[in-house]
Design an enzyme around this catalytic site. Structure first.
Site, PDB file in Angstrom:
ATOM      1  N   LYS A  42       0.854  -1.191   0.000  1.00  0.00           N
ATOM      2  CA  LYS A  42       0.000   0.000   0.000  1.00  0.00           C
ATOM      3  C   LYS A  42       0.886   1.236   0.000  1.00  0.00           C
ATOM      4  O   LYS A  42       1.834   1.336   0.788  1.00  0.00           O
ATOM      5  CB  LYS A  42      -0.906  -0.003   1.234  1.00  0.00           C
ATOM      6  CG  LYS A  42      -1.758   1.260   1.399  1.00  0.00           C
ATOM      7  CD  LYS A  42      -2.523   1.210   2.722  1.00  0.00           C
ATOM      8  CE  LYS A  42      -3.179   2.544   3.043  1.00  0.00           C
ATOM      9  NZ  LYS A  42      -3.835   2.530   4.372  1.00  0.00           N
ATOM     10  N   LYS A  67      -2.473   8.278  14.107  1.00  0.00           N
ATOM     11  CA  LYS A  67      -1.644   7.556  15.067  1.00  0.00           C
ATOM     12  C   LYS A  67      -1.821   8.072  16.484  1.00  0.00           C
ATOM     13  O   LYS A  67      -1.651   7.337  17.456  1.00  0.00           O
ATOM     14  CB  LYS A  67      -0.177   7.628  14.650  1.00  0.00           C
ATOM     15  CG  LYS A  67       0.398   9.031  14.674  1.00  0.00           C
ATOM     16  CD  LYS A  67       1.820   9.095  14.155  1.00  0.00           C
ATOM     17  CE  LYS A  67       1.898   8.960  12.670  1.00  0.00           C
ATOM     18  NZ  LYS A  67       1.222  10.054  11.913  1.00  0.00           N
TER      19      LYS A  67
END
Length: 390
Positions: A266, A349
């Protein structure tokens, strides 16, 4: 369902759902309101995975929040049956002496005594045969960081929040706010709801709705794409310890992920290109030639073994502030309103840690975390609080 709550969270995506979990965990009567049904594909959290880095090239000030967020991801994984995190390690590389991002990543690691490996060009190529970089490149590898499964993260937080009594109102757009010193009210097509405190975390829709709270901060949503490419599993698979990566090369910043279970490598191109309205964004990958060509350009040069057939593409959004730092703060006029906005393509994150911060701000008006860099009154934004338009 009751119409009064201790805290209402408007926008139950990455940050909002984490905040809802933290509140519900403490027994706070919480309502989360979302225009869709999270996790979903209309915001900034889909596409399966996100990288978590601790040595932070966007600024060493982020490191403490990154480390706390990592702790909270580990805690979440213990509470749920969903897979949350995989320690792939993260590789950051670029031209030696030319990449400010690599240099700041190294300084962040040094200042916070993080475990890292420093590598030169040939060492990078030998350690990961799927990568081809010139001799004049250098890198920093962080073995304790890795990949988050973003949709699972939101799914797990939602399940745990609801199990602790939080209510989630889906497919409900907030149309207006009414704020007084001791209460807040939101207006939706399905009725009105009140609370003592309000958290606003609407992602790209912050750019459209914060004006209803007398805030016109320059927030610009951008269209962002990622692609999954047929790749040599012997070189790019998580099974053989290929890392997540974030790289600054002459034509820009790219980020990517190993192939998990044959999904393909990806890759994303970290850019602020096409300005969009979140309600009218074209969500079809490939509608613009550069959707794929920008990604191919990187693969051809640096990871040729992953330059195979496009298996699938996905479109999401970034919402950028002028300085690319977040906004996490109390509303300057209303101490019972907390704002979370402008995560500028590098926020996911931190969402576990941000959820903790937002819950603390809502309940006590302060937080144990140093969030001064995210102040709504910082110089880069201050002029914009006086009805500046984009």
């Amino acid at each position: 369902m009751s119409t009064h709550f201790d805290v209402i969270v408007v926008g139950a995506g990455s940050m909002g759902m984490a905040a809802g979990y933290q509140l519900a965990k403490q027994g706070v009567k919480t309502l989360l309101v979302d225009a869709f049904d999270p996790p979903h594909t209309n915001g900034s959290h889909h596409g399966d995975t996100r990288i978590i880095r601790h040595a932070y090239g966007e600024g060493r000030e982020y490191v403490p929040l990154a480390l706390r967020s990592q702790e909270l991801w580990y805690e979440l994984e213990k509470e749920t049956h969903h897979k949350i995190f995989t320690k792939t390690g993260v590789l950051v590389f670029g031209p030696k002496g030319e990449s400010a991002f690599v240099a700041e990543t190294m300084e962040a690691a040094k200042e916070h005594s993080l475990t890292v490996d420093l590598l030169e060009g040939d060492e990078i190529n030998k350690r990961w045969p799927g990568i081809t970089v010139p001799e004049n490149y250098n890198a920093i590898f962080e073995p304790n960081s890795g990949v988050l499964f973003s949709e699972n993260c939101i799914r797990a937080y939602r399940e745990l929040a609801e199990a602790r009594g939080a209510k989630v109102l889906t497919h409900t757009r907030v149309e207006d706010f009414d704020i007084s010193p001791d209460s807040v009210k939101i207006e939706t097509a399905n009725g009105s709801y009140t609370a003592d405190k309000l958290i606003v975390s609407m992602g790209a829709w912050n750019s459209k709705l914060l004006s209803k709270l007398n805030l016109d901060i320059p927030l610009q949503p951008y269209r962002q794409v990622v692609g999954f490419f047929e790749s040599d599993e012997s070189k790019y698979s998580n099974d053989i310890d290929f890392p997540g990566f974030m790289v600054e090369v002459p034509n820009g910043i790219y980020y990517g992920f190993p192939s998990f279970g044959g999904c393909g490598l990806k890759l994303g191109y970290h850019t602020f290109g096409q300005k969009i309205d979140p309600d009218t964004i074209n969500r079809e990958f490939g509608v613009y030639p550069e959707d794929e060509s920008n990604l191919r350009a990187f693969l051809e040069e640096y990871m040729p073994g992953a330059n195979g057939e496009l298996k699938r593409g996905a479109v999401c959004m970034y919402t950028k502030t002028l300085d690319e730092h977040f906004i996490i703060d109390l509303h300057p006029e209303h101490s019972n309103v907390v704002i979370a906005a402008g995560f500028s393509g590098h926020g996911f994150k931190f969402s576990s840690g941000v959820g903790e911060v937002l819950s603390q701000l809502a309940l006590t008006g302060k937080t144990e975390h140093d969030i001064s860099i995210f102040s709504i009154n910082r110089p880069a934004l201050k002029e914009s609080l006086q009805k500046t338009t984009i």
